[in-house]
Motif scaffolding. Sequence first.
Motif, PDB file in Angstrom:
ATOM      1  N   ASP A 172     -10.718 -10.227 -27.911  1.00  0.00           N
ATOM      2  CA  ASP A 172      -9.848 -10.054 -26.751  1.00  0.00           C
ATOM      3  C   ASP A 172     -10.533 -10.632 -25.518  1.00  0.00           C
ATOM      4  O   ASP A 172     -11.765 -10.707 -25.448  1.00  0.00           O
ATOM      5  CB  ASP A 172      -9.525  -8.580 -26.536  1.00  0.00           C
ATOM      6  CG  ASP A 172      -8.338  -8.354 -25.607  1.00  0.00           C
ATOM      7  OD1 ASP A 172      -7.571  -9.318 -25.365  1.00  0.00           O
ATOM      8  OD2 ASP A 172      -8.179  -7.216 -25.120  1.00  0.00           O
ATOM      9  N   PHE A 173      -9.751 -11.055 -24.569  1.00  0.00           N
ATOM     10  CA  PHE A 173     -10.284 -11.582 -23.314  1.00  0.00           C
ATOM     11  C   PHE A 173      -9.269 -11.359 -22.216  1.00  0.00           C
ATOM     12  O   PHE A 173      -8.116 -11.010 -22.479  1.00  0.00           O
ATOM     13  CB  PHE A 173     -10.612 -13.077 -23.441  1.00  0.00           C
ATOM     14  CG  PHE A 173      -9.419 -13.934 -23.770  1.00  0.00           C
ATOM     15  CD1 PHE A 173      -8.555 -14.384 -22.780  1.00  0.00           C
ATOM     16  CD2 PHE A 173      -9.171 -14.304 -25.074  1.00  0.00           C
ATOM     17  CE1 PHE A 173      -7.454 -15.174 -23.088  1.00  0.00           C
ATOM     18  CE2 PHE A 173      -8.078 -15.101 -25.397  1.00  0.00           C
ATOM     19  CZ  PHE A 173      -7.220 -15.538 -24.399  1.00  0.00           C
ATOM     20  N   GLU A 174      -9.719 -11.568 -21.000  1.00  0.00           N
ATOM     21  CA  GLU A 174      -8.882 -11.421 -19.813  1.00  0.00           C
ATOM     22  C   GLU A 174      -9.165 -12.590 -18.880  1.00  0.00           C
ATOM     23  O   GLU A 174     -10.315 -12.835 -18.520  1.00  0.00           O
ATOM     24  CB  GLU A 174      -9.238 -10.098 -19.142  1.00  0.00           C
ATOM     25  CG  GLU A 174      -8.434  -9.748 -17.939  1.00  0.00           C
ATOM     26  CD  GLU A 174      -8.818  -8.379 -17.390  1.00  0.00           C
ATOM     27  OE1 GLU A 174      -9.263  -8.336 -16.225  1.00  0.00           O
ATOM     28  OE2 GLU A 174      -8.675  -7.380 -18.111  1.00  0.00           O
ATOM     29  N   LEU A 175      -8.114 -13.339 -18.521  1.00  0.00           N
ATOM     30  CA  LEU A 175      -8.233 -14.475 -17.609  1.00  0.00           C
ATOM     31  C   LEU A 175      -7.057 -14.483 -16.638  1.00  0.00           C
ATOM     32  O   LEU A 175      -6.022 -13.865 -16.909  1.00  0.00           O
ATOM     33  CB  LEU A 175      -8.239 -15.805 -18.377  1.00  0.00           C
ATOM     34  CG  LEU A 175      -9.449 -16.114 -19.246  1.00  0.00           C
ATOM     35  CD1 LEU A 175      -9.208 -17.380 -20.058  1.00  0.00           C
ATOM     36  CD2 LEU A 175     -10.703 -16.252 -18.396  1.00  0.00           C
ATOM     37  N   LYS A 176      -7.207 -15.204 -15.552  1.00  0.00           N
ATOM     38  CA  LYS A 176      -6.106 -15.399 -14.605  1.00  0.00           C
ATOM     39  C   LYS A 176      -5.310 -16.628 -15.013  1.00  0.00           C
ATOM     40  O   LYS A 176      -5.870 -17.620 -15.489  1.00  0.00           O
ATOM     41  CB  LYS A 176      -6.645 -15.620 -13.184  1.00  0.00           C
ATOM     42  CG  LYS A 176      -7.492 -14.497 -12.651  1.00  0.00           C
ATOM     43  CD  LYS A 176      -6.653 -13.436 -12.032  1.00  0.00           C
ATOM     44  CE  LYS A 176      -7.568 -12.401 -11.369  1.00  0.00           C
ATOM     45  NZ  LYS A 176      -6.921 -11.156 -11.154  1.00  0.00           N
ATOM     46  N   ASN A 177      -3.984 -16.570 -14.796  1.00  0.00           N
ATOM     47  CA  ASN A 177      -3.144 -17.742 -15.014  1.00  0.00           C
ATOM     48  C   ASN A 177      -3.041 -18.532 -13.708  1.00  0.00           C
ATOM     49  O   ASN A 177      -3.673 -18.175 -12.715  1.00  0.00           O
ATOM     50  CB  ASN A 177      -1.774 -17.349 -15.585  1.00  0.00           C
ATOM     51  CG  ASN A 177      -0.952 -16.506 -14.638  1.00  0.00           C
ATOM     52  OD1 ASN A 177      -1.219 -16.413 -13.433  1.00  0.00           O
ATOM     53  ND2 ASN A 177       0.077 -15.864 -15.183  1.00  0.00           N
TER      54      ASN A 177
END
Length: 177
Positions: free
Chosen positions: A52-57
């Motif tokens: 899993d990861f978290e990034l900004k669009n």
Amino acid sequence: MIKKIIAAVFLFGLMTVVIVQAMEKDDKQVLNSTSIQTEDLPGLGVGLKAPDFELKNLAGETVKLSDYAGQKVMLNFWATWCPPCKKEIPDMQKFYTEQGDKVVILAVNIDPENDVAGFAKEMNASFPILLDEKDRVSKLYKILTIPTTFFIDEKGVITYKHLSAMSIELMEKQSGL
């Protein structure tokens, strides 16, 4: 003596032709092959749980891979300066337009210091583009070459991995559509 020199030159020329033809044949097989053994590819492999990861669009909104649990995901790593990436973007857009409700595309850009939004607009790319500003996700997925694409099933397991540009036909095949 002259006969020996002529024979040696002839043999050298013949060997050169054979080697060049063999190399061209290997290059064509590599370019035309879509059956690369995924276990031989560097980085994360098929059968593993996708981290899993978290990034900004591009709009600055936070996106997590886990937001798409229960859905098929095409996770693509790319850069604006990469010729094979530029080559595959029109096929990705077509795939997104045709299959966007069946397969989520998450295109992770690894060079966000460039004008990614301008590039996406120029390429008419409307699929979600995420910005890996600190290379955390590309390191997490052990990306060594771009483009690299992972297909992730509804359970979050990597089912296919591809290095280099993909055609729409291969996208459809690997997504199971």
